[in-house]
Design an enzyme around this catalytic site. Sequence first.
Site, PDB file in Angstrom:
ATOM      1  N   LYS A 107       0.894  -1.350  -0.062  1.00  0.00           N
ATOM      2  CA  LYS A 107      -0.111  -0.042   0.003  1.00  0.00           C
ATOM      3  C   LYS A 107       0.815   1.427   0.074  1.00  0.00           C
ATOM      4  O   LYS A 107       2.061   1.108   0.479  1.00  0.00           O
ATOM      5  CB  LYS A 107      -0.859   0.087   1.328  1.00  0.00           C
ATOM      6  CG  LYS A 107      -2.134  -1.107   1.182  1.00  0.00           C
ATOM      7  CD  LYS A 107      -2.939  -0.746   2.410  1.00  0.00           C
ATOM      8  CE  LYS A 107      -4.057  -1.969   2.538  1.00  0.00           C
ATOM      9  NZ  LYS A 107      -4.987  -1.739   1.600  1.00  0.00           N
ATOM     10  N   ASP A 132      -2.686  -7.640  -1.742  1.00  0.00           N
ATOM     11  CA  ASP A 132      -3.530  -6.651  -0.935  1.00  0.00           C
ATOM     12  C   ASP A 132      -5.017  -6.966  -0.669  1.00  0.00           C
ATOM     13  O   ASP A 132      -5.759  -6.486   0.186  1.00  0.00           O
ATOM     14  CB  ASP A 132      -3.368  -5.273  -1.517  1.00  0.00           C
ATOM     15  CG  ASP A 132      -3.762  -4.227  -0.525  1.00  0.00           C
ATOM     16  OD1 ASP A 132      -3.871  -4.508   0.964  1.00  0.00           O
ATOM     17  OD2 ASP A 132      -3.829  -3.136  -0.639  1.00  0.00           O
ATOM     18  N   GLU A 140      -6.324  -9.572   0.750  1.00  0.00           N
ATOM     19  CA  GLU A 140      -5.899 -10.705   1.790  1.00  0.00           C
ATOM     20  C   GLU A 140      -7.211 -11.022   2.489  1.00  0.00           C
ATOM     21  O   GLU A 140      -7.283 -12.090   3.067  1.00  0.00           O
ATOM     22  CB  GLU A 140      -4.822 -10.238   2.606  1.00  0.00           C
ATOM     23  CG  GLU A 140      -5.288  -9.534   3.647  1.00  0.00           C
ATOM     24  CD  GLU A 140      -5.587  -8.041   3.383  1.00  0.00           C
ATOM     25  OE1 GLU A 140      -5.570  -7.442   2.403  1.00  0.00           O
ATOM     26  OE2 GLU A 140      -6.245  -7.484   4.558  1.00  0.00           O
ATOM     27  N   ARG A 182     -10.358 -11.460   1.727  1.00  0.00           N
ATOM     28  CA  ARG A 182     -11.166 -12.477   1.394  1.00  0.00           C
ATOM     29  C   ARG A 182     -10.577 -14.022   1.489  1.00  0.00           C
ATOM     30  O   ARG A 182     -11.259 -15.141   1.581  1.00  0.00           O
ATOM     31  CB  ARG A 182     -11.523 -12.174  -0.114  1.00  0.00           C
ATOM     32  CG  ARG A 182     -10.433 -12.129  -1.052  1.00  0.00           C
ATOM     33  CD  ARG A 182     -10.701 -11.392  -2.404  1.00  0.00           C
ATOM     34  NE  ARG A 182     -11.013  -9.821  -2.114  1.00  0.00           N
ATOM     35  CZ  ARG A 182     -11.140  -8.932  -3.241  1.00  0.00           C
ATOM     36  NH1 ARG A 182     -11.471  -9.364  -4.161  1.00  0.00           N
ATOM     37  NH2 ARG A 182     -10.979  -7.597  -2.547  1.00  0.00           N
TER      38      ARG A 182
HETATM   39  N1  BES Z   1      -8.122  -3.600   4.421  1.00  0.00           N
HETATM   40  C1  BES Z   1      -8.126  -3.238   2.783  1.00  0.00           C
HETATM   41  C2  BES Z   1      -9.490  -2.312   2.694  1.00  0.00           C
HETATM   42  C3  BES Z   1      -9.819  -1.296   3.256  1.00  0.00           C
HETATM   43  C4  BES Z   1      -9.367   0.017   2.287  1.00  0.00           C
HETATM   44  C5  BES Z   1     -10.458  -0.849   4.571  1.00  0.00           C
HETATM   45  C6  BES Z   1      -9.531   1.327   2.796  1.00  0.00           C
HETATM   46  C7  BES Z   1     -10.379   0.313   4.702  1.00  0.00           C
HETATM   47  C8  BES Z   1     -10.148   1.408   4.094  1.00  0.00           C
HETATM   48  C9  BES Z   1      -8.279  -4.677   1.963  1.00  0.00           C
HETATM   49  O1  BES Z   1      -7.690  -5.736   2.491  1.00  0.00           O
HETATM   50  C10 BES Z   1      -7.684  -4.224   0.708  1.00  0.00           C
HETATM   51  O2  BES Z   1      -6.531  -3.687   0.687  1.00  0.00           O
HETATM   52  N2  BES Z   1      -8.306  -4.273  -0.398  1.00  0.00           N
HETATM   53  C11 BES Z   1      -8.165  -3.792  -1.493  1.00  0.00           C
HETATM   54  C12 BES Z   1      -8.502  -4.796  -2.592  1.00  0.00           C
HETATM   55  C13 BES Z   1      -8.029  -4.663  -4.022  1.00  0.00           C
HETATM   56  C14 BES Z   1      -6.537  -4.844  -3.977  1.00  0.00           C
HETATM   57  C15 BES Z   1      -8.943  -5.774  -4.970  1.00  0.00           C
HETATM   58  C16 BES Z   1      -8.697  -2.496  -1.781  1.00  0.00           C
HETATM   59  O3  BES Z   1      -9.999  -2.269  -1.508  1.00  0.00           O
HETATM   60  O4  BES Z   1      -8.253  -1.461  -2.257  1.00  0.00           O
HETATM   61 ZN    ZN Z   2      -7.070  -5.802   4.462  1.00  0.00          ZN
HETATM   62 ZN    ZN Z   3      -5.414  -5.378   1.870  1.00  0.00          ZN
END
Ligand code: BES
Ligand code: ZN
Ligand code: ZN
Length: 512
Positions: free
Chosen positions: A286, A356, A358, A360
């Site tokens: 990230k 990222d 992760e 799911r």
């Molecule tokens: N934990 C994050 C989702 C998240 C994003 C929670 C912002 C709270 C605030 C999750 O693990 C994630 O990184 N999701 C990605 C998925 C993508 C790579 C398909 C996302 O939403 O960007």
């Molecule tokens: Zn996450």
């Molecule tokens: Zn993530």
Amino acid sequence: METTRLTVTEKPIDTIASDLVVYFATKREDMPPVCDPKVEDRVKKAHELGDFLGKMDEELMYYPDVDTKEKKTGGKRILVLGMGKAEPEKDLADILDNLRRLGGNTARACEKTKAKTLLVCVPHIPQVPVDKISQALAEGILLGDYRFGKYKKTTRKKTDYKGLADIKFFSDTFVKPVRKGAKMGVTAARAACAARDMANEPGNGWTPGQFADYAADLAKTHGLKYTCLGKKDMQKLGMGGILGVNQGSSTPPCMVVLEYSPGKKTDTLLLVGKGVTFDSGGISIKPASGMEEMKYDMCGGAAVLTAMAAVAEEKPDLRVVAIVPATDNMSGSSAIHPGDIIHHYNGVTSEIVNTDAEGRMILADALAYGIKTYTPDCVVDIATLTGAVIIGLGHHYSGLVSNNDALSERLVAAGKDAGEPLWRLPLNKDYEKQIESKVADIKNVGGKPGGTITAAAYLSKFVDKTPWAHLDIAGTAWDFTEKSYIPKGPSGIGVRTFISLIRSWKKWEQPK
Ligand code: BES
Ligand code: ZN
Ligand code: ZN
């Protein structure tokens, strides 16, 4: 907060010593607000001067005058809070949320005046059961009084306000229902505040082992059944999802399971919460800016375990099992690579396109394992799963995706009752198509369009035909709609929705 006492009294108000006494006033058209006779004269005067009309969020604070009939009062300060107009046609859930806000306003007034002891004169509202009024007020006060000061050691002054120590609810005629409601409110608020405490802990203060310890403690105190699958168990069981996410970490994962059973044949509800104690994104790392917020990526896990604390206390006629797959998501030298293929617990293979995504991966193993082991009638998972849900719903609604209308309706009703609204999004084969992989059964990302739904589509591959609902709380677990009873920081979302769902559970009628 854990030590705040709330009791209900019918003793004359004048005889009770407190730092602050709170009364409520209802607005009327061009007339002084309706309120307790004890504060009527003051309120009339303030109304005459146009200073206080009884509108929602209006406040009138004064100090008892020794020359008037108040001279015997035991309260140091009197606060009258406006409740707005009595509108019996208004939705009950909206009225209750207003009461929570008034509870939050009360907590803020206590902080401002550094009041440690509070006396609340529980109001009557036509057509609203008094236990519900008392419950909502208790929830609002305790949720509004929440603070997390554990790590503020050297800058904290002795005089800093530490929150309420003692709350008394006064009711002369309805002591019993007021007591019942207050107890329910306290239980729910304590659970939600415990979830906030967990979330407020940083990644180095709340590890998977801490989830396990919390669950073990709860099990010990309340006689619940506790199990924790460690890394070796996961290897034996073939949980490639959680193991894959954990690969880049030096902290071992846990699959924490807590089971409450009423000891007779009842429905079983399975709750699964994402417990990523820190999400760096892994190799698909990230951006640095804002990454610290990913300590909150365990709010789903916190919600299911703390809801179990309320379950353990209230002992409903429903078997409830909570599972938290817990790990952090790091990018150590053994971390999972984009392109790797993993085998989930139910045999489904998945191409990991983005490390990222992760949440799911760990939920997939937990859902399949929980359903196989506990054969629940219904399963609900809760997770800070996608940034996409923030784009779709902002910070005001949590996303809901489900394979079952009846379960969705129950959840939407429970969320409404708790002041934690849910908005259902669709799910069908078209979304499932987006996660088809060329090299494995599925892949862990479905592209940008409909990101919340394709994440749910992934989870749907692990629930088979079991009635299932998924709550995406990425937009509401923190930065939730600002309200007086939701201070900045983690909201504790989901906890009170689950408690409401369980309290109102009716036998599940759908054929399995
Ligand atoms: N934990 C994050 C989702 C998240 C994003 C929670 C912002 C709270 C605030 C999750 O693990 C994630 O990184 N999701 C990605 C998925 C993508 C790579 C398909 C996302 O939403 O960007
Ligand atoms: Zn996450
Ligand atoms: Zn993530």
